[in-house]
Each structure stands twice: as C-alpha cells, then as structure tokens.
Design an enzyme around this catalytic site. Sequence first.
Site, PDB file in Angstrom:
ATOM      1  N   SER A   1       0.838  -1.193   0.000  1.00  0.00           N
ATOM      2  CA  SER A   1       0.000   0.000   0.000  1.00  0.00           C
ATOM      3  C   SER A   1       0.885   1.260   0.000  1.00  0.00           C
ATOM      4  CB  SER A   1      -0.962  -0.042   1.200  1.00  0.00           C
ATOM      5  OG  SER A   1      -2.009   0.880   1.055  1.00  0.00           O
TER       6      SER A   1
ATOM      7  N   ASP B   1      -5.759  -3.209  -2.786  1.00  0.00           N
ATOM      8  CA  ASP B   1      -4.740  -3.003  -1.757  1.00  0.00           C
ATOM      9  C   ASP B   1      -4.167  -4.324  -1.237  1.00  0.00           C
ATOM     10  OD1 ASP B   1      -3.352  -2.317   0.594  1.00  0.00           O
ATOM     11  OD2 ASP B   1      -4.750  -0.715   1.075  1.00  0.00           O
TER      12      ASP B   1
END
Length: 291
Positions: free
Chosen positions: A42, A165
């Site tokens: 991320s 993500d």
Amino acid sequence: MENPEKIGLVVEGGGMKCAYNAGILDAFIDYGISFDYCIGVSGGAGNAASFVAGQRGRNLRFYTEHIHSPRFFGLRSLLRSGDLFGLKYIYGELTNSTGKDPLDYPAMMESATQYQLAVTNAATGQPEYFGKEDMKQDDYRLIMASCAIPVACHPVEINGQFYFDGGLVDAVPVRHALEEGCSRLVVLLTKSRGYVKAPQNMRWLYSRLRRKYPKIVSAIDQRHVTYNENLKKVYELEREGKAFVFAPSQSVKAGTYSMKEEQERALYELGMEDFKARYENLKKFLKTAES
C-alpha cells in the site's frame, strides 16, 4: 566461505500513517543503510520505491505538500476519478517522468536492492507479489493497485486482472520476505506496539460497494484476523532475533485518511527520532547479520 545473509526490509502501509516510515526511510538514506531486498505494501510500497531510488525527501513532500491539491484526496478527486484517493494523480501525473515530483525510475532499476510489492487479486482474494522488473517507466499501476483501498478506490487493472490493496490479505509480508530468501528482516510498522485490529465496521457499505468481488468482501470480513496473525509472526521473529522492528513510540494522531500537514510532519519527525533512538541497536543487528 559461507554466503552472506540476505537482509530484507518490510514496509507496512497505512495510508497517511505512512509518514512515519517515510521518516525512517530517509534516516536510512542519511546513514547509508541499504538492504538486499525490500517489499512494501500500500502506501509503504510507494515509500519503498522512493527509498530504493535513493530519493531522500520525496516521500515527505507527498504527505506535506501534494496533499493540498484537491486531486490528491476528497470530493474533487471522487468526482473526477471515482476514487477518494486520486491514485492516477498521485502515482501517475505527479510521479511520471514529466510530473511535478517524478520517481527516479532509472535509479530504482539500477539499484542492487530487489524491490517487490504486494497486491490482492480482486477475483481470488489472494495476495500476489510483483517486482520492479514488472514495472515500466511512467506506468506505476502496480503501486496504484497496492494502494487501492476497496472502500475508497476502484480496483486497478493490470494484464487483464483487477487488483486491490495488498494490505487486505498480507499487510506485513514477512513470510513472503523469508520465502524470497531473506534470513533477517527490518520491519517498519505504522501502528504502535500492542495494537490489536478490531473487526471492520460498516459492512453494509463495503459489501454493497464491492459486491462484484465477493472474495474481497470476505477478505475485509477476515482482515482483523489476518492482520493480527501478521503481527504475531512479526513479533515472533523479533523474539527469535530474526527481525528488528520499528513501531511508533508515541500514540499516532494521524489516521489512514488524515490530511493535516502538521500531523504528518510530526509523524515523519517521530520516525526520524525513533530511528536515532535505536540506531546503535540496529547497527548491532545488521552487524550480527553480516558476520
């Protein structure tokens, strides 16, 4: 003669909380500390890319300068791109070679550090891992994908597959780093020690928004379980002397979606301070690994 150990760096995500690891990464550059392997997740994936490219100060600008653009986060971004975080703006327009704050792609590719990032396959709900060799100049969709929070962003398409993500299913990928041949790890967390993740609330919202991807809904349902297992493994490795862990030494006021420059600067400085406070211990850890 024995082969030297492969030392890895694992950089957790956490949205705007990643200003903390941005401070530590800049301290690494200041003190000439490098790693054989680096994996980010991320926001940690974006920060790690700047670190591998040797671009001190670049990450800080994203937390203190670029956040003021209405295209970075918020309603303007949502109306323009459909995403709360303007990932195409952040990791495209800003980051491209012609952008305001380009990633030094040639330096990243020439670095001796093996760089990887984690993403979550939208169809399978399973983690996948890609390296810098899978990127091209001015095509940083892999970083966008690793940052694509399901409730805030659309999935990112890469080679006909859609990704979200990486933190959904492997927020702190220490196991993967070990599988890549690392014997010792330096781990940068964005939550203080003792943190325990609670079940995700607002299920009605994310289950509706991502009903097209049932495996992602299931991953969000189980995220507190997988995340807490991640942390358990991290601290297990630390007790075994196989990991050196940085975690915020003070309570973190900034959240995933915080956009307050003052808080972000304070978090960055905390990363710097925590590094300096533990530098001698880190040196011993790295020296032991090299001996």
